[in-house]
Design a protein around this motif. Structure first.
Motif, PDB file in Angstrom:
ATOM      1  N   THR A 173      30.376 -15.370  75.872  1.00 28.22           N
ATOM      2  CA  THR A 173      31.780 -15.147  75.503  1.00 28.22           C
ATOM      3  C   THR A 173      32.383 -14.061  76.381  1.00 28.22           C
ATOM      4  OG1 THR A 173      31.208 -15.684  73.226  1.00 28.22           O
ATOM      5  CG2 THR A 173      33.361 -14.671  73.588  1.00 28.22           C
ATOM      6  N   ARG A 174      33.506 -14.383  77.005  1.00 31.09           N
ATOM      7  CA  ARG A 174      34.211 -13.407  77.845  1.00 31.09           C
ATOM      8  C   ARG A 174      35.456 -12.880  77.129  1.00 31.09           C
ATOM      9  NH1 ARG A 174      32.918 -10.878  82.460  1.00 31.09           N
ATOM     10  NH2 ARG A 174      32.160 -12.834  83.315  1.00 31.09           N
ATOM     11  N   ALA A 175      36.106 -13.776  76.361  1.00 30.11           N
ATOM     12  CA  ALA A 175      37.397 -13.369  75.793  1.00 30.11           C
ATOM     13  C   ALA A 175      37.686 -14.118  74.499  1.00 30.11           C
ATOM     14  CB  ALA A 175      38.517 -13.654  76.798  1.00 30.11           C
ATOM     15  N   ILE A 176      38.526 -13.497  73.702  1.00 32.11           N
ATOM     16  CA  ILE A 176      39.108 -14.167  72.536  1.00 32.11           C
ATOM     17  C   ILE A 176      40.601 -14.290  72.829  1.00 32.11           C
ATOM     18  CG2 ILE A 176      39.596 -14.040  70.061  1.00 32.11           C
ATOM     19  CD1 ILE A 176      37.076 -12.378  69.702  1.00 32.11           C
ATOM     20  N   TYR A 177      41.140 -15.500  72.634  1.00 29.65           N
ATOM     21  CA  TYR A 177      42.587 -15.708  72.777  1.00 29.65           C
ATOM     22  C   TYR A 177      43.166 -15.767  71.374  1.00 29.65           C
ATOM     23  CZ  TYR A 177      46.819 -18.640  73.119  1.00 29.65           C
ATOM     24  OH  TYR A 177      48.087 -19.161  72.983  1.00 29.65           O
ATOM     25  N   VAL A 178      44.120 -14.886  71.092  1.00 28.91           N
ATOM     26  CA  VAL A 178      44.817 -14.972  69.806  1.00 28.91           C
ATOM     27  C   VAL A 178      46.298 -15.222  70.056  1.00 28.91           C
ATOM     28  CG1 VAL A 178      43.229 -13.551  68.421  1.00 28.91           C
ATOM     29  CG2 VAL A 178      45.084 -12.434  69.662  1.00 28.91           C
ATOM     30  N   ASN A 179      46.918 -15.903  69.128  1.00 36.96           N
ATOM     31  CA  ASN A 179      48.331 -16.236  69.254  1.00 36.96           C
ATOM     32  C   ASN A 179      48.966 -16.019  67.877  1.00 36.96           C
ATOM     33  OD1 ASN A 179      50.041 -19.425  69.293  1.00 36.96           O
ATOM     34  ND2 ASN A 179      50.843 -17.442  69.880  1.00 36.96           N
ATOM     35  N   SER A 180      49.653 -14.893  67.755  1.00 39.87           N
ATOM     36  CA  SER A 180      50.305 -14.565  66.489  1.00 39.87           C
ATOM     37  C   SER A 180      51.671 -13.968  66.773  1.00 39.87           C
ATOM     38  CB  SER A 180      49.457 -13.547  65.712  1.00 39.87           C
ATOM     39  OG  SER A 180      50.100 -13.156  64.527  1.00 39.87           O
TER      40      SER A 180
END
Ligand SMILES: Cc1ncc(COP(=O)(O)O)c(C=O)c1O
Length: 361
Positions: free
Chosen positions: A198-205
Motif C-alpha cells: 500500500t502506497r496511498a489511501i484516496y479519500v473523497n469527502s
C-alpha cells in the motif's frame, strides 16, 4: 502488425532493426516484410474509459437532451470570472505562462487553503494549478506511484479516480462505504486493507457519488492510520462547499503532521461552476514529489490555459457570495428530490438526507 510479446530490453537495437527493415536492408525479402511494432502501453487497454463520459459524448449528438449525465451544475460561472477573462483577452494575456501557475493566483489559493482549509501552507510555491481536478489526480498518481503500488479507494468511487491509479500502473484496492453509516467507512475495515504494497489511501469527502461526508473523528482516525503506516493520503476535496445542515468539511491536511503526507486536490469546476474552463489545484509539501508533479504537469499541459487562470484570479479577488447561493440552491433541489421520492416512489427507493455529524446515527 502489432507484436504483443514482452517489452524489448534494448529499445535502441529494436529501433535500428525496425528502421533497417523499413529501409529494405537486411535480407533480400526485406521489402516485402511487414514491420513489427512492439505493443507499448498495453496496460492502458485495461484502464476503463468513463461510462458517464461515453454518455456525455453521445449526448452532444441529441438535439434537446434531458440531461441526467454528470456532475455539471446548471449555474453559470460568476460574473467576476467572466469579466476577468474578458479583460485578460483584451490585454492579450494569451501567451505561455509559468508552468505551475500565475504567481498571483497561487498566492490567492495559498491564502484560501490556509484560511478556509486550515492548512499550514508555507509558500505559494507548494501549489500548482492543473487542467481541472482530474488532471491534478493524474499528476499525483504519476508522481506518487511505482508499478504495482496499491491505492485504497472507496467503493463506490468516482470512476476516473480508479482509472487514474490504473493509468499510473498502480493496483486498485477497494474499501466499501456503508449506507448504514451514512456512506462512510468502517475504519477497522479500511485499516485491514493495508498491505506492505500500500502506497496511498484516496479519500473523497464530500463523496461522489453517495454524498457521504467523513466526520472529524473519521478524518482523525484516517490521519492516525496514515501516519502510523507511513502512507500518503490523496484527499479529493472537489465538493468541499457542498455541505448541508450545519455539517463540517474537515481537510485532512489541517491535522497535525498531516500536510507533509497529504496531497489535497481541489477544482473550480464545482466551487465556481467552471466545469468547461478546466481549472484545478493541488498542494504538495514534499519538494521531491512536487518536482515530479511539476514534470508531469509540464509534459501533459505545459501550463494551464492563461485566460482561465486570470478568470480564477477575478473569482478569488471578488465576492464569494455565490458559494452560499449555489449551496442553498443545491440544498433546495436535494430536499425537492427526497420529497418527490418519498411521495412518488415510497417503498421503491429509500434514503434520507444526512449531515456530517461527529457520531454516526
Ligand atoms: C470526486 C471528484 N473529484 C474530482 C473531480 C474533478 O472535476 P474536474 O476535472 O472537472 O475539475 C470530479 C468531477 O466530477 C469529482 O466528482
Amino acid at each position: 502488425m502489432v507484436h504483443d510479446g514482452a517489452l524489448p530490453r534494448d529499445l535502441h537495437a529494436l529501433a535500428a532493426r525496425s528502421l533497417s527493415v523499413s529501409l529494405g536492408f537486411g535480407s533480400p525479402n526485406a521489402a516485402r516484410r511487414c514491420i513489427t511494432i512492439p505493443a507499448m502501453g498495453q496496460f492502458l487497454d485495461n484502464v476503463p474509459f468513463s461510462g458517464i463520459i461515453r454518455i456525455r459524448d453521445m449526448m452532444y449528438s441529441v438535439a434537446d437532451p434531458f440531461r441526467l449525465d454528470q456532475g455539471d451544475v446548471s449555474f453559470d460561472a460568476p460574473d467576476t470570472v467572466k469579466s476577468a477573462m474578458r479583460r485578460a483577452i483584451d490585454e492579450n494575456r494569451t501567451h505561455y505562462l509559468q508552468t505551475t501557475g500565475v504567481p498571483r493566483l497561487l498566492e490567492l489559493l495559498a491564502e484560501k487553503m490556509r484560511r478556509q482549509n486550515g492548512m499550514p501552507i508555507g509558500s505559494p510555491d507548494e501549489l500548482m494549478v492543473t487542467t481541472g481536478g482530474i488532471h491534478a489526480l493524474y499528476i499525483v498518481c504519476q508522481a506518487l506511484l511505482e508499478p504495482g503500488d496499491e491505492v485504497i479507494l472507496p467503493d463506490p468511487a468516482w470512476p476516473p479516480a480508479v482509472s487514474n491509479v490504473l493509468a499510473a500502473q498502480g493496483a486498485v484496492v477497494t474499501c466499501p462505504l456503508h449506507e448504514r453509516l451514512g456512506w462512510r467507512y468502517d475504519l477497522d475495515e479500511l485499516e485491514s486493507k493495508i498491505t506492505p504494497r500500500t502506497r496511498a489511501i484516496y479519500v473523497n469527502s464530500p463523496h461522489n457519488p453517495t454524498g457521504g461526508v467523513l466526520t472529524r473523528a473519521d478524518v482523525e482516525r484516517i490521519a492516525e492510520i496514515v501516519r502510523e503506516r507511513n502512507l500518503w493520503l490523496i484527499s479529493d476535496e472537489a465538493y468541499e462547499d457542498v455541505i448541508f445542515d450545519g455539517g463540517e468539511h474537515v481537510s485532512p491536511a489541517s491535522l497535525p503532521g498531516m500536510y507533509e503526507r497529504t496531497i489535497p486536490v481541489y477544482t473550480f469546476s464545482k466551487s465556481h461552476a467552471m466545469t468547461g474552463l478546466r481549472l484545478g489545484y493541488v498542494a504538495a509539501k514534499d519538494p521531491k514529489v512536487r518536482e515530479r508533479m511539476k514534470k508531469v504537469l509540464f509534459l501533459s499541459a505545459s501550463n494551464v490555459a492563461s485566460v482561465v487562470q486570470f478568470g480564477a484570479i477575478g473569482a478569488l479577488e471578488g465576492s464569494q457570495e455565490f458559494t452560499a447561493t449555489f449551496r442553498e440552491e443545491l440544498r433546495a433541489r436535494r430536499d425537492l428530490f427526497y420529497d418527490g421520492i418519498g411521495r412518488q416512489a415510497a417503498g421503491v427507493l429509500s434514503g434520507t438526507p444526512r449531515a456530517a455529524r461527529s457520531t454516526p446515527s
